[in-house]
Design a protein around this motif. Structure first.
Motif, PDB file in Angstrom:
ATOM      1  N   GLU A 170      21.657  21.673  60.386  1.00 52.33           N
ATOM      2  CA  GLU A 170      20.808  22.864  60.471  1.00 52.33           C
ATOM      3  C   GLU A 170      21.621  24.134  60.204  1.00 52.33           C
ATOM      4  N   ASN A 171      22.787  24.234  60.821  1.00 51.36           N
ATOM      5  CA  ASN A 171      23.632  25.421  60.619  1.00 51.36           C
ATOM      6  C   ASN A 171      24.098  25.557  59.182  1.00 51.36           C
ATOM      7  N   GLN A 172      24.494  24.456  58.568  1.00 48.55           N
ATOM      8  CA  GLN A 172      24.957  24.524  57.183  1.00 48.55           C
ATOM      9  C   GLN A 172      23.819  24.930  56.243  1.00 48.55           C
ATOM     10  N   LEU A 173      22.631  24.401  56.470  1.00 46.87           N
ATOM     11  CA  LEU A 173      21.485  24.790  55.643  1.00 46.87           C
ATOM     12  C   LEU A 173      21.121  26.253  55.863  1.00 46.87           C
ATOM     13  N   ASN A 174      21.144  26.695  57.112  1.00 48.43           N
ATOM     14  CA  ASN A 174      20.864  28.104  57.379  1.00 48.43           C
ATOM     15  C   ASN A 174      21.894  28.995  56.702  1.00 48.43           C
ATOM     16  N   HIS A 175      23.142  28.590  56.757  1.00 49.00           N
ATOM     17  CA  HIS A 175      24.201  29.359  56.096  1.00 49.00           C
ATOM     18  C   HIS A 175      23.970  29.400  54.584  1.00 49.00           C
ATOM     19  N   LEU A 176      23.621  28.255  54.001  1.00 41.77           N
ATOM     20  CA  LEU A 176      23.313  28.238  52.565  1.00 41.77           C
ATOM     21  C   LEU A 176      22.145  29.166  52.241  1.00 41.77           C
ATOM     22  N   MET A 177      21.105  29.118  53.080  1.00 46.37           N
ATOM     23  CA  MET A 177      19.944  29.971  52.844  1.00 46.37           C
ATOM     24  C   MET A 177      20.337  31.444  52.906  1.00 46.37           C
ATOM     25  N   PRO A 226      21.064  33.291  42.568  1.00 50.21           N
ATOM     26  CA  PRO A 226      21.109  32.512  43.804  1.00 50.21           C
ATOM     27  C   PRO A 226      21.557  31.062  43.579  1.00 50.21           C
ATOM     28  N   LEU A 227      21.206  30.497  42.429  1.00 54.20           N
ATOM     29  CA  LEU A 227      21.662  29.144  42.122  1.00 54.20           C
ATOM     30  C   LEU A 227      23.187  29.129  42.022  1.00 54.20           C
ATOM     31  N   LEU A 228      23.753  30.127  41.362  1.00 53.26           N
ATOM     32  CA  LEU A 228      25.210  30.228  41.247  1.00 53.26           C
ATOM     33  C   LEU A 228      25.830  30.406  42.632  1.00 53.26           C
ATOM     34  N   ARG A 229      25.267  31.297  43.455  1.00 53.59           N
ATOM     35  CA  ARG A 229      25.815  31.506  44.802  1.00 53.59           C
ATOM     36  C   ARG A 229      25.751  30.220  45.629  1.00 53.59           C
ATOM     37  N   THR A 230      24.667  29.465  45.482  1.00 52.28           N
ATOM     38  CA  THR A 230      24.535  28.199  46.197  1.00 52.28           C
ATOM     39  C   THR A 230      25.630  27.230  45.776  1.00 52.28           C
ATOM     40  N   ILE A 231      25.805  27.072  44.478  1.00 47.86           N
ATOM     41  CA  ILE A 231      26.810  26.126  43.977  1.00 47.86           C
ATOM     42  C   ILE A 231      28.219  26.603  44.309  1.00 47.86           C
ATOM     43  N   GLN A 232      28.461  27.904  44.265  1.00 50.06           N
ATOM     44  CA  GLN A 232      29.776  28.429  44.651  1.00 50.06           C
ATOM     45  C   GLN A 232      30.043  28.171  46.134  1.00 50.06           C
ATOM     46  N   GLU A 233      29.047  28.383  46.980  1.00 54.09           N
ATOM     47  CA  GLU A 233      29.203  28.111  48.412  1.00 54.09           C
ATOM     48  C   GLU A 233      29.516  26.640  48.634  1.00 54.09           C
ATOM     49  N   ILE A 234      28.828  25.776  47.920  1.00 55.85           N
ATOM     50  CA  ILE A 234      29.079  24.337  48.027  1.00 55.85           C
ATOM     51  C   ILE A 234      30.485  24.015  47.515  1.00 55.85           C
ATOM     52  N   GLU A 235      30.891  24.645  46.419  1.00 55.22           N
ATOM     53  CA  GLU A 235      32.230  24.425  45.876  1.00 55.22           C
ATOM     54  C   GLU A 235      33.300  24.908  46.859  1.00 55.22           C
ATOM     55  N   ASN A 236      33.096  26.051  47.484  1.00 56.75           N
ATOM     56  CA  ASN A 236      34.074  26.602  48.431  1.00 56.75           C
ATOM     57  C   ASN A 236      34.252  25.724  49.660  1.00 56.75           C
ATOM     58  N   ASN A 237      33.252  24.936  49.978  1.00 56.80           N
ATOM     59  CA  ASN A 237      33.304  24.028  51.125  1.00 56.80           C
ATOM     60  C   ASN A 237      33.042  22.598  50.663  1.00 56.80           C
TER      61      ASN A 237
END
Length: 180
Positions: A56-63, A80-91
């Motif tokens: 839940e926390n990780q999804l909220n953070h992604l949102m 936002p798609l780029l920010r999502t993928i960058q966030e996923i890449e960073n973690n």
């Protein structure tokens, strides 16, 4: 909420995330979480179901990181798609671990649902000539495709940057958008 409770919850979450990045979920014990968080075992039990809260926390953070106010039409903008993928890449280690876990609540399902819901929001704003069933099928198809590409990216040892992945994924999304 009491500061001590917040501090304990944060410590438990941090400990859990550290452990899940190192070993399989099934092999993590409450004692390990408690020891790493520097709390007693009962405190871990009393606060929450650790995995569900983590997801839940990780999804909220992604949102929070990736939501776009400027989006219009049946798709969000590329940013936002780029920010999502960058966030996923960073973690990457954390998200890869969460996507790979078996026999526990599925992060993949939660991530897909999050993307599906965002697409449905955009489809409601711009009906694009689709009936309700068409919108549901389209959102399911696109959310499954996005999550599937992210899983492939991890399993292929991230053969391209988040930026390149976004560009290629966006071109596929745009091609499907033209067919609406």
């Amino acid at each position: 909420m009491d500061r001590r409770i917040k501090k304990n919850q944060a410590a438990i979450m941090h400990a859990f995330l550290q452990l899940i990045a190192k070993k399989d979920f099934e092999k993590i014990t409450i004692n390990e979480i408690a020891e790493l968080a520097d709390v007693n075992r009962g405190t871990v039990y009393s606060h929450y179901a650790v995995l569900d809260k983590c997801v839940e926390n990780q999804l909220n953070h992604l949102m929070e990181c990736c939501y776009s106010i400027d989006a219009a039409g049946p798709f969000p903008s590329k940013a936002p798609l780029l920010r999502t993928i960058q966030e996923i890449e960073n973690n990457a280690l954390l998200y890869k671990t969460l996507l790979d876990m078996k026999d526990v609540p599925s992060f993949r399902t939660h991530l897909s649902r999050m993307i599906h819901n965002q697409l449905m929001e955009h489809l409601k704003a711009d009906s694009a000539g689709l009936d309700e069933l068409g919108k549901l099928i389209f959102a399911q198809f696109m959310s499954s495709a996005i999550v599937g590409v992210i899983e492939w990216w991890f399993n292929a040892s991230m053969p391209c940057s988040a930026e390149e992945l976004t560009e290629r994924l966006w071109s596929l999304l745009e091609a499907n958008r033209m067919n609406l």
